[in-house]
Write an enzyme that holds these catalytic residues in place. Structure first.
Site, PDB file in Angstrom:
ATOM      1  CE  LYS A  65       4.376  -1.395  -7.317  1.00 48.94           C
ATOM      2  NZ  LYS A  65       4.848  -2.753  -6.960  1.00 48.94           N
ATOM      3  CG  ASP A 101       3.847  -5.357  -4.084  1.00 53.87           C
ATOM      4  OD1 ASP A 101       3.002  -5.953  -4.778  1.00 53.87           O
ATOM      5  OD2 ASP A 101       4.469  -4.361  -4.484  1.00 53.87           O
TER       6      ASP A 101
END
Length: 282
Positions: A65, A101
């Site tokens: 990420k 997220d």
């Protein structure tokens, strides 16, 4: 036929293909979504070449990420704030990155606690200081809270998170030493665990919730097991609980819409499907 992926290392544990496959079938769409295992040393080459293999974009999971954040051409504002990217797509020849997220956690919190839950929350306590904690704090910053404490066993990581996310924040961000949690918990109407403690195979998160406010809510982003030791302890205290599965489901929505052109719904049927898969893997 649109093609999408989830890329990570390792990747075989990912439930994302099951989620997106369910939606493709439910909406009668001609498309595909697959797992791709890419080691960190090869991730840059993968990003440069996935469009030539016919992919419209995909999800990024551990450990890529932060690398994806650095490698994309453009980032959304929330990805910029968090410093990590979990959703990729191509637009006008440029590689874009987002962090869903943030919205995934907040959507599940809203669904679990009900609209307006933040009116009863002045102070939140976030445990952990990794990428998930950054996403949770970024989401909470957009709500009408007064203060967010970030606690981590390595205090310097919590200090880094607060330093990075404090600019422009309407919510006061503070750190707490792990050893001082007993002084913070009585003031926290929302407690969120973003660490791996309590996950299957990991030590439990030992947290004394006896002093928590009676109307507090406790959330855990761990979803295997669904009821972590922390959530079990919260339930014993009569506190509201929010499990980790909803974040996984809701964070998948924006990417699916981006790649396949339909905004999917997180339904009880989808939740049951993922739960059955988790139970079957035990």
């Amino acid at each position: 036929m649109p093609k999408a992926f989830v890329v990570g290392h390792p990747i075989k544990h990912s439930r994302s293909p099951l989620i997106h496959g369910h939606w493709l079938k439910a909406y009668g769409l001609d498309g595909s979504y697959e797992r791709i295992d890419v080691a960190p040393v090869d991730f840059g080459e993968f990003l440069r070449g996935f469009s030539a293999r016919g992919y419209a974009g995909g999800n990024v999971t551990l450990p890529h990420k932060e690398i994806a954040f650095s490698a994309v051409d453009r980032r959304t504002a929330r990805a910029q704030r968090v410093g990590a990217v979990n959703t990729l797509w191509l637009e006008d020849g440029l590689l874009w990155g987002d962090n869903t997220d943030v919205t995934g956690f907040m959507a599940h919190l809203d669904a679990s606690l009900g609209a307006g839950w933040e009116q009863a929350v002045d102070t939140a306590l976030v445990l952990g200081a990794g990428g998930a904690a950054r996403a949770v704090v970024a989401g909470l910053q957009d709500r009408a809270l007064k203060r967010i404490f970030v606690a981590n066993r390595t205090l310097s990581k919590a200090e880094d998170l607060v330093r990075d996310l404090r600019p422009g924040s309407r919510v006061a961000l503070e750190t707490s030493a792990w050893e001082a949690l007993g002084r913070v918990i009585p003031h926290a109407q929302l407690i969120v665990n973003t660490t791996s403690l309590g996950m299957a195979g990991q030590p439990p998160l030992a947290l004394d919730l006896a002093g928590a406010p009676r109307h507090a809510a406790v959330a855990d982003i761990v979803y295997v097991p669904l009821q972590t030791p922390l959530l079990a302890a919260a339930a014993q205290q009569g506190l509201r609980t929010v499990d980790g599965l909803g974040m996984l489901l809701h964070q998948a929505v924006p990417g699916f819409e981006r790649w396949f052109g339909v905004r999917p719904e997180v339904t009880p049927e989808l939740r049951a499907l993922i739960l059955a898969d988790i139970e079957g893997a035990r």
